[in-house]
Design a protein around this motif. Structure first.
Motif, mmCIF file in Angstrom:
data_model
loop_
_atom_site.group_PDB
_atom_site.id
_atom_site.type_symbol
_atom_site.label_atom_id
_atom_site.label_comp_id
_atom_site.label_asym_id
_atom_site.label_seq_id
_atom_site.Cartn_x
_atom_site.Cartn_y
_atom_site.Cartn_z
ATOM 1 N N LEU A 79 0.826 -1.212 0.000
ATOM 2 C CA LEU A 79 0.000 0.000 0.000
ATOM 3 C C LEU A 79 0.859 1.260 0.000
ATOM 4 O O LEU A 79 0.478 2.278 -0.601
ATOM 5 N N ASP A 80 2.018 1.193 0.639
ATOM 6 C CA ASP A 80 2.936 2.332 0.586
ATOM 7 C C ASP A 80 3.397 2.567 -0.853
ATOM 8 O O ASP A 80 3.578 3.726 -1.275
ATOM 9 N N CYS A 81 3.589 1.501 -1.613
ATOM 10 C CA CYS A 81 4.011 1.645 -3.009
ATOM 11 C C CYS A 81 2.891 2.229 -3.865
ATOM 12 O O CYS A 81 3.153 3.043 -4.764
ATOM 13 N N VAL A 82 1.658 1.827 -3.598
ATOM 14 C CA VAL A 82 0.522 2.419 -4.316
ATOM 15 C C VAL A 82 0.469 3.916 -4.027
ATOM 16 O O VAL A 82 0.311 4.738 -4.947
ATOM 17 N N ARG A 83 0.619 4.283 -2.775
ATOM 18 C CA ARG A 83 0.592 5.703 -2.417
ATOM 19 C C ARG A 83 1.775 6.444 -3.040
ATOM 20 O O ARG A 83 1.662 7.616 -3.418
ATOM 21 N N ALA A 84 2.912 5.770 -3.162
ATOM 22 C CA ALA A 84 4.078 6.398 -3.770
ATOM 23 C C ALA A 84 3.819 6.728 -5.233
ATOM 24 O O ALA A 84 4.195 7.807 -5.716
ATOM 25 N N VAL A 85 3.162 5.820 -5.937
ATOM 26 C CA VAL A 85 2.810 6.094 -7.330
ATOM 27 C C VAL A 85 1.860 7.277 -7.399
ATOM 28 O O VAL A 85 2.044 8.206 -8.202
ATOM 29 N N ARG B 96 -5.937 -10.739 3.131
ATOM 30 C CA ARG B 96 -5.111 -9.588 2.760
ATOM 31 C C ARG B 96 -5.775 -8.779 1.652
ATOM 32 O O ARG B 96 -5.729 -7.547 1.653
ATOM 33 N N LEU B 97 -6.408 -9.455 0.719
ATOM 34 C CA LEU B 97 -7.142 -8.767 -0.342
ATOM 35 C C LEU B 97 -8.234 -7.885 0.240
ATOM 36 O O LEU B 97 -8.373 -6.712 -0.144
ATOM 37 N N ASN B 98 -9.005 -8.429 1.158
ATOM 38 C CA ASN B 98 -10.108 -7.657 1.735
ATOM 39 C C ASN B 98 -9.598 -6.477 2.571
ATOM 40 O O ASN B 98 -10.225 -5.420 2.600
ATOM 41 N N ARG B 99 -8.445 -6.662 3.217
ATOM 42 C CA ARG B 99 -7.869 -5.541 3.978
ATOM 43 C C ARG B 99 -7.367 -4.442 3.055
ATOM 44 O O ARG B 99 -7.492 -3.252 3.352
ATOM 45 N N ALA B 100 -6.789 -4.833 1.922
ATOM 46 C CA ALA B 100 -6.175 -3.852 1.027
ATOM 47 C C ALA B 100 -7.187 -3.139 0.137
ATOM 48 O O ALA B 100 -6.949 -1.993 -0.277
ATOM 49 N N ALA B 101 -8.294 -3.796 -0.174
ATOM 50 C CA ALA B 101 -9.224 -3.278 -1.178
ATOM 51 C C ALA B 101 -9.715 -1.856 -0.903
ATOM 52 O O ALA B 101 -9.753 -1.030 -1.837
ATOM 53 N N PRO B 102 -10.104 -1.498 0.325
ATOM 54 C CA PRO B 102 -10.575 -0.115 0.541
ATOM 55 C C PRO B 102 -9.510 0.934 0.219
ATOM 56 O O PRO B 102 -9.805 1.969 -0.380
ATOM 57 N N ALA B 103 -8.256 0.666 0.608
ATOM 58 C CA ALA B 103 -7.182 1.628 0.335
ATOM 59 C C ALA B 103 -6.896 1.711 -1.165
ATOM 60 O O ALA B 103 -6.604 2.794 -1.687
ATOM 61 N N LEU B 104 -6.999 0.573 -1.864
ATOM 62 C CA LEU B 104 -6.789 0.580 -3.311
ATOM 63 C C LEU B 104 -7.889 1.378 -4.001
ATOM 64 O O LEU B 104 -7.625 2.145 -4.938
ATOM 65 N N GLN C 195 -5.231 -10.929 -10.509
ATOM 66 C CA GLN C 195 -4.877 -12.215 -9.903
ATOM 67 C C GLN C 195 -4.397 -12.087 -8.450
ATOM 68 O O GLN C 195 -3.242 -12.346 -8.125
ATOM 69 N N PRO C 196 -5.310 -11.752 -7.537
ATOM 70 C CA PRO C 196 -4.881 -11.592 -6.145
ATOM 71 C C PRO C 196 -4.532 -12.912 -5.453
ATOM 72 O O PRO C 196 -3.618 -12.955 -4.627
ATOM 73 N N LEU C 197 -5.248 -13.988 -5.767
ATOM 74 C CA LEU C 197 -5.056 -15.270 -5.081
ATOM 75 C C LEU C 197 -4.508 -16.326 -6.035
ATOM 76 O O LEU C 197 -4.639 -16.199 -7.260
ATOM 77 N N PRO C 198 -3.917 -17.393 -5.507
ATOM 78 C CA PRO C 198 -3.521 -18.509 -6.368
ATOM 79 C C PRO C 198 -4.740 -19.102 -7.071
ATOM 80 O O PRO C 198 -5.858 -19.092 -6.516
ATOM 81 N N GLY D 17 -15.908 -14.690 -1.224
ATOM 82 C CA GLY D 17 -15.858 -13.902 0.006
ATOM 83 C C GLY D 17 -15.155 -12.570 -0.159
ATOM 84 O O GLY D 17 -14.850 -11.900 0.839
ATOM 85 N N TYR D 18 -14.919 -12.155 -1.387
ATOM 86 C CA TYR D 18 -14.296 -10.852 -1.630
ATOM 87 C C TYR D 18 -15.293 -9.750 -1.323
ATOM 88 O O TYR D 18 -16.409 -9.733 -1.837
ATOM 89 N N GLU D 19 -14.867 -8.767 -0.526
ATOM 90 C CA GLU D 19 -15.771 -7.717 -0.049
ATOM 91 C C GLU D 19 -15.497 -6.355 -0.676
ATOM 92 O O GLU D 19 -16.187 -5.380 -0.377
ATOM 93 N N GLY D 20 -14.482 -6.263 -1.541
ATOM 94 C CA GLY D 20 -14.085 -4.969 -2.069
ATOM 95 C C GLY D 20 -14.883 -4.545 -3.283
ATOM 96 O O GLY D 20 -15.615 -5.329 -3.894
#
Length: 326
Positions: A156-162, A183-191, A201-204, A213-216
């Motif tokens: 997320l720091d790299c996304v903000r850096a861009v 981790r996907l569900n935690r990151a989705a709001p910030a993305l 391709q977030p998951l294998p 179960g994706y909530e984003g």
């Protein structure tokens, strides 16, 4: 017809780190199909993440070559005679190129497609520390679209850096199957807040069913999970986009059929590639003409300008000529 195959190594200008490792270059496989003084070429980039290697691809090609040379297997029959993958891709694209040259028509005409003079394409930033990510983003300020590779502890720091240097450039992220659902569900709001328009391709692939179960709100794209039309049924409802790559579909023939079938099912389309020369990028450009998102920046990545062949000016790819392919 005579079929020959050779391996070569395509080196990157600089190593690119992704979730499954660092890529400094890759072995590619080129097939040449010769008939009546004409030569058709096709190139594939076998990837270990798909259980492929250049050596195995060469063996696969050598095994089917006598049937093709003897006229027992044509391009249509190839789809049944070989499984999808890099080996079939190299042969299939060589046969497209040869058919165009023998008939005096472009591959575009054979496929019934219009040839756009240019196609906007992204520029990729690999996994880097946030400060280096910001510098890499500043160096591509003219990009039409940016793909950011994720899979580190500082995603997320790299996304903000861009976003700190490219606040409005269309941005999507590619996780290369490196996250968990949690981790996907935690990151989705910030993305979403950063204006990321797609997560690739977030998951294998073996965990696709967990995406129920994706909530984003950010749409997902299937890359490693989508190879051919046979995958579409199980991906429906889980992914909004599919990423079409010739080395997954096993060539242009299946790639075009996949694009048509996926669009009919309501999927949005993306064109992607492995590392390769212009011989591989030219048929991918044809697929890209049908797609909303284009990730064909290999010409910017390869070290040797002669390998690039198909021109990417930092914002768009430009139409190739018949001297390259098709």
């Amino acid at each position: 017809m005579r079929l020959t195959v050779r391996k070569t190594y395509v080196e990157a200008k600089a190593p690119v780190r992704v979730a499954f490792g660092t890529i400094a270059g890759l072995e590619t496989v080129e097939v040449r199909a010769e008939q009546d003084g004409q030569v058709g070429r096709g190139e594939a980039c076998p990837m270990s993440i798909y259980g492929q290697s250049a050596e195995a691809s060469v063996r696969e090609i050598a095994a089917i070559a006598p049937a093709i040379e003897g006229g027992e297997v044509d391009r249509a029959g190839l789809q049944r005679a070989m499984p999808p993958g890099a080996a079939r891709n190299a042969i299939d694209c060589a046969l497209w190129d040869l058919e165009a040259k023998l008939g005096g028509r472009s591959a575009w005409a054979l496929a019934g497609l219009e040839a756009p003079p240019s196609i906007p394409s992204d520029v990729t930033i690999g996994i880097l520390p946030p400060d280096e990510t910001a510098r890499a983003a500043a160096a591509i300020a003219d990009a039409a679209m940016v793909k950011l590779k994720l899979g580190s502890d500082h995603d997320l720091d790299c996304v903000r850096a861009v976003r700190s240097v490219l606040p409005s450039v269309p941005l999507f992220v590619d996780v290369n199957a490196g996250w968990t659902l949690e981790r996907l569900n935690r990151a989705a709001p910030a993305l979403a807040e950063a204006g990321v328009f797609m997560i690739e391709q977030p998951l294998p692939p073996e965990e696709d069913d967990r995406l129920g179960g994706y909530e984003g709100a950010v749409p997902l794209c299937a890359d490693e999970s989508c190879h051919t039309r046979a995958d579409l049924d199980r991906l429906a409802g889980l992914y909004a986009f599919i990423n079409i790559k010739l080395d997954k579909t096993g060539g242009l023939t299946e790639a075009l059929a996949l694009a048509e079938a996926a669009k009919a099912r309501g999927f949005r389309l993306m064109a992607g590639c492995m590392l390769g020369t212009g011989v591989a990028m030219a048929p991918a450009y044809m697929v890209a003409s049908l797609c909303e998102i284009v990730d064909l920046d290999a010409p910017l990545v390869v070290r040797d300008p002669a390998d690039a062949a198909l021109r990417h000016d930092g914002r768009a790819l430009h139409l190739f000529g018949p001297e390259l392919w098709g």
